[in-house]
Each structure stands twice: as structure tokens, then as C-alpha cells.
Design a protein around this motif. Structure first.
Motif, short mmCIF file in Angstrom:
data_model
loop_
_atom_site.label_atom_id
_atom_site.label_comp_id
_atom_site.label_asym_id
_atom_site.label_seq_id
_atom_site.Cartn_x
_atom_site.Cartn_y
_atom_site.Cartn_z
N ARG A 134 24.19 27.38 4.98
CA ARG A 134 24.70 28.73 5.23
C ARG A 134 23.55 29.66 5.60
O ARG A 134 22.41 29.49 5.13
CB ARG A 134 25.47 29.28 4.02
N ILE A 136 21.22 32.91 5.59
CA ILE A 136 20.85 34.00 4.68
C ILE A 136 20.00 34.99 5.48
O ILE A 136 19.51 34.65 6.55
CB ILE A 136 20.09 33.50 3.42
N TYR A 137 19.86 36.18 4.96
CA TYR A 137 19.16 37.23 5.70
C TYR A 137 19.72 37.31 7.12
O TYR A 137 18.97 37.35 8.11
CB TYR A 137 17.65 37.01 5.69
N ALA A 141 17.12 33.15 8.20
CA ALA A 141 16.81 31.87 7.55
C ALA A 141 18.12 31.19 7.16
O ALA A 141 19.19 31.79 7.27
CB ALA A 141 15.94 32.10 6.32
N PHE A 142 18.01 29.93 6.74
CA PHE A 142 19.19 29.20 6.29
C PHE A 142 18.91 28.58 4.93
O PHE A 142 17.77 28.34 4.58
CB PHE A 142 19.55 28.07 7.27
N GLU A 143 19.99 28.34 4.16
CA GLU A 143 19.81 27.57 2.93
C GLU A 143 20.82 26.44 2.87
O GLU A 143 21.89 26.52 3.48
CB GLU A 143 19.95 28.48 1.70
N LYS A 144 20.42 25.39 2.15
CA LYS A 144 21.34 24.30 1.85
C LYS A 144 21.73 24.42 0.39
O LYS A 144 20.87 24.57 -0.47
CB LYS A 144 20.70 22.95 2.14
N LYS A 145 23.00 24.34 0.14
CA LYS A 145 23.49 24.66 -1.19
C LYS A 145 24.59 23.71 -1.60
O LYS A 145 25.34 23.23 -0.75
CB LYS A 145 24.06 26.09 -1.12
N ILE A 273 15.05 43.75 15.88
CA ILE A 273 15.10 42.59 14.98
C ILE A 273 16.43 42.53 14.23
O ILE A 273 16.99 41.46 14.02
CB ILE A 273 13.89 42.60 14.01
N LYS B 16 10.25 40.50 8.82
CA LYS B 16 10.42 39.13 9.30
C LYS B 16 10.49 38.24 8.06
O LYS B 16 9.86 38.52 7.05
CB LYS B 16 9.20 38.72 10.13
N ILE B 17 11.26 37.19 8.14
CA ILE B 17 11.39 36.31 6.99
C ILE B 17 10.43 35.14 7.15
O ILE B 17 10.37 34.51 8.20
CB ILE B 17 12.84 35.79 6.86
N VAL B 19 9.20 31.53 5.27
CA VAL B 19 9.48 30.57 4.21
C VAL B 19 8.20 29.79 3.94
O VAL B 19 7.58 29.25 4.86
CB VAL B 19 10.59 29.57 4.64
N ILE B 24 11.53 31.94 0.07
CA ILE B 24 11.30 33.10 0.93
C ILE B 24 10.10 33.86 0.37
O ILE B 24 10.06 34.21 -0.80
CB ILE B 24 12.53 34.03 0.93
N ASP B 121 20.97 40.09 2.18
CA ASP B 121 20.18 38.87 1.99
C ASP B 121 21.08 37.65 1.78
O ASP B 121 21.21 36.80 2.65
CB ASP B 121 19.15 39.02 0.86
N GLU B 122 21.76 37.60 0.63
CA GLU B 122 22.60 36.44 0.34
C GLU B 122 23.95 36.52 1.05
O GLU B 122 24.57 35.51 1.36
CB GLU B 122 22.84 36.34 -1.17
N THR B 220 20.69 25.96 -4.95
CA THR B 220 20.07 25.95 -3.62
C THR B 220 19.10 24.78 -3.55
O THR B 220 18.22 24.63 -4.40
CB THR B 220 19.34 27.27 -3.36
N LEU B 221 19.28 23.92 -2.55
CA LEU B 221 18.46 22.72 -2.44
C LEU B 221 17.28 22.95 -1.53
O LEU B 221 16.23 22.32 -1.68
CB LEU B 221 19.30 21.57 -1.88
N GLU B 222 17.47 23.82 -0.56
CA GLU B 222 16.45 23.94 0.48
C GLU B 222 16.63 25.26 1.21
O GLU B 222 17.77 25.70 1.40
CB GLU B 222 16.67 22.77 1.46
N ILE B 223 15.53 25.87 1.59
CA ILE B 223 15.58 27.05 2.45
C ILE B 223 14.74 26.75 3.68
O ILE B 223 13.64 26.21 3.57
CB ILE B 223 15.04 28.30 1.72
N PHE B 224 15.27 27.02 4.84
CA PHE B 224 14.51 26.72 6.05
C PHE B 224 14.77 27.74 7.14
O PHE B 224 15.74 28.48 7.10
CB PHE B 224 14.81 25.30 6.55
N MET B 225 13.86 27.76 8.10
CA MET B 225 13.98 28.70 9.22
C MET B 225 14.78 28.05 10.34
O MET B 225 14.71 26.85 10.53
CB MET B 225 12.59 29.07 9.75
N PRO B 226 15.55 28.85 11.07
CA PRO B 226 16.24 28.27 12.23
C PRO B 226 15.21 27.86 13.26
O PRO B 226 14.09 28.36 13.26
CB PRO B 226 17.10 29.42 12.74
N LYS B 229 13.59 29.93 18.80
CA LYS B 229 14.21 29.95 20.13
C LYS B 229 13.12 30.11 21.18
O LYS B 229 12.28 31.00 21.09
CB LYS B 229 15.19 31.13 20.17
#
Lengths: 323, 257
Positions: A134, A136-137, A141-145, A273, B16-17, B19, B24, B121-122, B220-226, B229
Motif C-alpha cells: 500500500r 504511504i505518504y 513511498a510504499f509499505e508491505k503489510k 511535489i 522528500k521521503i 528510506v 522512513i 502519512d499512513e 509492517t514488513l517492509e518500506i520501500f521507495m517506488p 521515474k
């Protein structure tokens, strides 16, 4: 007996929304061998809608019919949903992350004392556990949950998980139930239709968004025409909303809607942004702007530097010819 | 009227975010009141000015959250409460947050609770409806208008661009959508006054809760950047040639037409 996943379907003007079918596909991903039970609430057309859900992969459908369910209220739908959930005792529940989904699912999760993963854009399996992705922000960014205990409960973002192919040969039981719905405290007095006819912004495959460069409410007219030609919806940057060129309900960005269409055409949008957060995960981005330095070109797949009032009408004609 | 606002601090929207180590990065980030919660603070102040009573702003956070509470007090809220979970809770989710708030609100006799539609945020939008459900009061999400007379609220609710007109009795929880109002900036006298306004700090122990009661239901298992682009192609040539090329690219290369 296999475990069940409930998929709560949702209609608009009597027609099931596409996200209901996407939710069936998501349910299949959560537990491939599960029995998919479509769930519908309403006052009419439930048999037809139920059969649609079955053609898109539901095994059977439970529909609660009551006059008080004709329009959504969290109390009415909440009672109907809790009654079905108690009877079916499901492994999981999936619904679209729509106005109704966002409003209803936290109520159910609270009553069930369960977790809830909102606005998932993907599901995968890790062993037999469903892992949801999903944003976030606002998509920065993305998280796996995952859900650690209780019902696997999630809402999915429209337009991200492809529905299963429609199969007209599928059949199954649509069980129409009647039950008492009581104690509705939130009374809907009136609904004022402001959203443009046709495609909803969050579900649209094509979004044409205008910014300050569009200069006026009238300036949006060509954007609406382009949207119509492409079967898309019109959105806007915060700048355009603040300047009163259009309603806040069209705003895309960190405050406002987050959209992920196949094609996003940014017209006269500089690309702050906060705006990029709301659209940069679109599959293909086109930017039309007279300022070659505009930030929007940094995320655009294709850019045209030029006068939007000249370019957009040309684009409409060119696409019409193609069709 | 006994009015409460649920407030959360979030990253400034300009941030800017980044990770790092799966988290984060928030060391150097600027924090603000979640923009949707600002509408809630503004609306609470307006309703109080019209109907009398008191506005209490409640946040769950850490000691740094005092800054956002003081901002809300400077805007015109009367009291603030910080439920500081920094030392007690390693992980929480919307279930845990709603549980803490439920316990806090049990004896508060709130007439009106306002929150943001989502936190940027969430962005789950769960806590308001979860809390109202636990408290057994009505809720209406994404409101763009609120008029209260006696014990009844007349509400305008944004439903994907349409407007629903809703009537609902108090007590009530609402979540605020853009368009509801124009949040004020704190005035200088407001900022001075805010320094002396009461700000209470609680820990979950003060609410007779311990970590076990608040065990989250999600992880939450993991946080990552898209994927970054790549900047694409800016077309060249005469406008009509560019438009022709664009349509051809959209059809044949991107395959979206």
C-alpha cells in the motif's frame, strides 16, 4: 470445507462498480483455494448484481435487501454486514477503497476487533500469508503489510488489481435475505449531484488534469472534451482548485485524491511535489506546459512544450481521427 | 459544547521521503499538523465561538508533538492533551490508536469530536470511525459543511464529488475534508497566549492500559521507495507535428490508446 472470503460489492446508479470485480480478484490472491462469497446490500437490482459478481469469479452471493439499504449509511450497512459476517465466519473480507469502503470498513474492523489494511494496491502470498502493498505518504513511498491475527481484512485501491476475465458460463446461488435494520441516526436528506456524469476520478483509466496554466473555469472546457473523447475523467492541481477554476473534489495530490490511471495528461500543471505525490505512479504520464523548466517534465514520459490552448484542441482532433 | 479534536503530526508536505534501513528517515524532517486535522481545529474553534464551550486538542505522539499542540492552541483551542507513547509502545496500528483514544474518551462526555479525513502519512482514515464505533456514537466522514442547532447537526458530506446532506444527532464524530473551511494562521497574541494554556501529558499507564492491551493486529514488513521515474522525452518540432507524434507514441509505444 474451504475457507471463505467475503467480497463486499458496491453499486452506483444500480450498476456494480468495477472495483467490486477487482476485489474478487484480490480475494482469489489472498487465498486461492477459498470460496468467494459476494455480499451486496440494497433495495433493488440485487439478483442481477449478484449474478454479475458470479460471472466475475464469486462462487455465490449473499444479498441483504431492505428499503433502508437503498442509500448507504454506516449504521444500515454496518448492521447488514455484521449479520452476514457472523453467519459466514469468513477467513477474509475485501472491499473497494471507495467513499463507502473507507466509511464502512473501519466500523466493521472495530466491531470485529480486527486489523484492517486500507487502500492496498497489490496482494501477494508469502507461504499462506497474504502480504499487501500500500502507498504511504501519498505514494512517495510504499509499505508491505500483513494482518497478524484475526480476519484478513483489506480495502483495495480501484484500478490496480485487474479483475478476472468475465465468464458468462459461471453460475451460482444468489441468496436474497431480509433482515431488520433499526436505529439509523444519520439521515440522508438530499444528494446534490456535482460529480460530472460518467467516469469517477479514482476509477478512471485516463485522467486529464489541469493546473493554474488553464487560467479559468472556462479554460477547463477543452480538458472536459479531451476527457470525453478518451473516456476519462478530469482532475486538477491544488492551484487550480484554490483559484476556483474547479471544485476541490477534483483535486489530485497529497491533499486530495491519489490516482493511478493508465494515462495521465497534465495540462498547465507545474508539478509541485505535493501534486506529484498524487499522480506520479500513473502508468504513462504526458505533460503539456509552456514552461520547459516545469518540474512536471521530470516525471513525464512524453512532454510537449507549448501553449495548451493550441495543443489540446489539436490533440482532441488527432485522437478523434484515430478513432 | 464539549468539543474535542484528534490531531496528528505529519511530515511537511514539502518533504522528500527517504528510506534508510527499512525505515522512513525522520531525523531532519519538518513536522506540521496533518493538513486535514487543521480543518478540524478550525471547525472546532468556529463551533465553540458560536455555541460556547471548550475545545480540547488530543494527540498521541512523543514529546516533540507538543509543538503541533501549541500551534493548535495558538489558533484558538483551549486545552491540549498529549498521550505520550514513546517509552511504552514499540509498534501500534489503527487498532491500538483507537483503543487508547477509546479509553481516554470513556469519561469525557464529548458532544462533538472532529478529526481529519485522513493523515497524509499512513492515510488509512480508520481511527475516527473506529473510535466512534467503540464509543457507540454516530460518525460522518469527509464533511464539507457543519451547522449545529440544539442537539442536531446538519452536515454536508463529500461523496466522490457529490454532496450528501445529512442530519444527525449529537454526540457525533466527524472527519474533515478540504473545502470545509479555511484554517487560520496563529496570530502573534495567539502564540503568546498559547504558551500559558494547559497542556496535559498522559502515558498509557495513566489510562490503565498496558502494552498487551494495545497489541497491533497488523505488521509492517517492509518500506520501500517506488521505482524512480525516468524523465521521458520532450517532443520537438511544430505544434501539430508534436501532437501527431504524441498520439502515435501513445498508441504504438505506450499502448494506452
Amino acid at each position: 470445507m474451504s475457507e471463505k472470503i467475503l467480497v463486499i460489492g458496491e453499486s452506483r446508479d444500480g450498476v456494480l462498480r468495477n472495483v467490486s470485480f477487482e476485489a474478487i480478484a484480490a480475494a482469489k490472491k489472498i487465498k486461492p483455494d477459498s470460496e468467494i462469497v459476494g455480499v451486496l446490500f440494497g433495495a433493488k437490482d440485487l439478483q442481477e448484481q449478484g449474478e454479475e459478481m458470479i460471472k466475475y469469479g464469486a462462487d455465490r452471493v449473499v444479498a441483504v435487501k431492505h428499503d433502508k439499504l437503498d442509500v448507504y449509511t454506516s449504521e444500515g450497512y454496518g448492521q447488514a454486514a455484521m449479520s452476514v459476517i457472523k453467519e459466514e465466519n469468513p477467513y477474509g473480507i475485501v472491499m473497494g477503497h471507495t467513499a463507502i469502503g473507507k466509511d464502512l470498513t473501519p466500523k466493521l474492523a472495530s466491531k470485529l476487533e480486527s486489523g484492517l489494511i486500507s487502500d492496498a494496491t497489490d496482494v501477494e502470498l508469502d507461504g499462506d500469508k497474504a502480504v499487501f502493498t500500500r502507498p504511504i505518504y501519498s505514494g512517495k513511498a510504499f509499505e508491505k503489510k500483513m494482518i497478524t491475527s484475526g480476519i484478513v481484512f483489506a480495502t483495495i485501491r480501484p484500478n490496480n488489481i485487474p479483475p478476472l476475465e468475465r465468464d458468462d458460463a459461471r453460475s451460482g446461488n444468489v441468496d436474497l435475505k431480509e433482515m431488520d435494520i433499526t436505529d439509523i441516526r444519520t439521515i440522508i436528506k438530499d444528494v446534490i449531484r456535482k460529480a460530472s456524469e460518467g467516469v469517477d476520478l479514482s476509477e478512471a483509466n485516463v485522467v486529464i488534469a489541469g493546473g493554474r496554466g488553464v487560467k479559468s473555469a472556462e479554460g477547463f472546457q477543452p480538458l472536459y472534451e479531451l476527457a470525453e473523447v478518451l473516456g476519462g475523467a478530469v482532475g486538477a492541481s491544488r492551484g487550480a482548485c484554490d483559484a476556483d477554476y474547479c471544485d476541490y473534489s477534483l483535486q489530485i495530490g497529497q491533499t486530495g485524491k491519489v490516482v493511478t490511471p493508465d494515462l495521465y495528461i497534465a495540462v498547465g500543471i507545474s508539478g509541485a511535489i505535493q501534486h506529484l505525490a498524487g499522480m506520479s505512479n500513473s502508468k504513462v504520464i504526458v505533460a503539456i506546459n509552456k514552461d520547459p523548466e516545469a518540474n512536471i517534465f521530470n516525471v513525464a514520459d512524453y512532454g510537449i512544450v507549448g501553449d495548451l490552448f493550441e495543443i489540446v484542441p489539436m490533440l482532441i482532433e488527432e485522437i478523434k481521427q484515430l478513432q | 459544547m464539549n468539543i474535542y479534536v484528534l490531531l496528528k503530526k505529519t511530515f511537511d508536505t514539502e518533504e522528500k521521503i527517504v528510506v534508510s534501513n527499512g525505515q522512513i528517515e525522520d531525523d531532519s524532517a519538518e513536522f506540521i499538523i496533518n493538513p486535514y486535522d487543521e480543518y478540524a481545529v478550525e471547525e472546532a474553534i468556529k463551533q465553540r465561538d458560536e455555541h460556547g464551550g471548550e475545545v480540547t486538542v488530543v494527540t498521541i505522539g512523543d514529546e516533540d508533538s507538543e509543538k503541533q499542540l501549541r500551534t493548535a492552541l495558538a489558533m484558538g483551542a483551549d486545552k491540549a492533551v498529549l498521550i505520550n507513547t514513546e517509552d511504552d509502545l514499540e509498534d501500534g496500528d489503527q487498532f491500538s490508536t483507537a483503543k487508547i483514544l477509546e479509553t481516554y474518551f470513556e469519561d469525557k462526555d464529548a458532544d462533538l469530536i472532529l478529526a481529519g479525513n485522513v493523515a497524509i502519512d499512513e492515510a488509512s482514515g480508520q481511527v475516527g470511525p473506529r473510535l466512534a464505533t467503540r464509543l457507540g456514537i454516530s460518525y460522518v466522514t469527509t464533511i464539507t459543511g457543519l451547522t449545529i442547532s440544539g442537539d442536531t447537526a446538519q452536515i454536508e458530506k463529500d461523496v466522490e464529488g457529490d454532496v450528501e446532506k445529512i442530519e444527525c444527532p449529537l454526540p457525533l464524530l466527524v472527519t474533515c475534508q478540504q473545502g470545509l473551511n479555511e484554517p487560520r494562521y496563529p496570530s502573534l497574541p495567539g502564540i503568546m497566549k498559547a504558551k500559558k494554556k494547559p497542556l496535559a501529558e498522559l502515558e498509557i499507564d495513566d489510562l490503565d492500559l498496558d502494552e498487551d492491551d494495545l497489541e497491533p493486529k497488523t505488521k509492517t514488513l517492509e518500506i520501500f521507495m517506488p521505482q524512480e521515474k525516468q524523465a521521458g522525452r520532450v517532443l520537438e518540432g511544430e505544434p501539430d507535428a508534436q501532437v501527431k507524434e504524441l498520439v502515435s507514441l501513445l498508441k504504438n509505444e505506450a499502448k494506452v490508446l
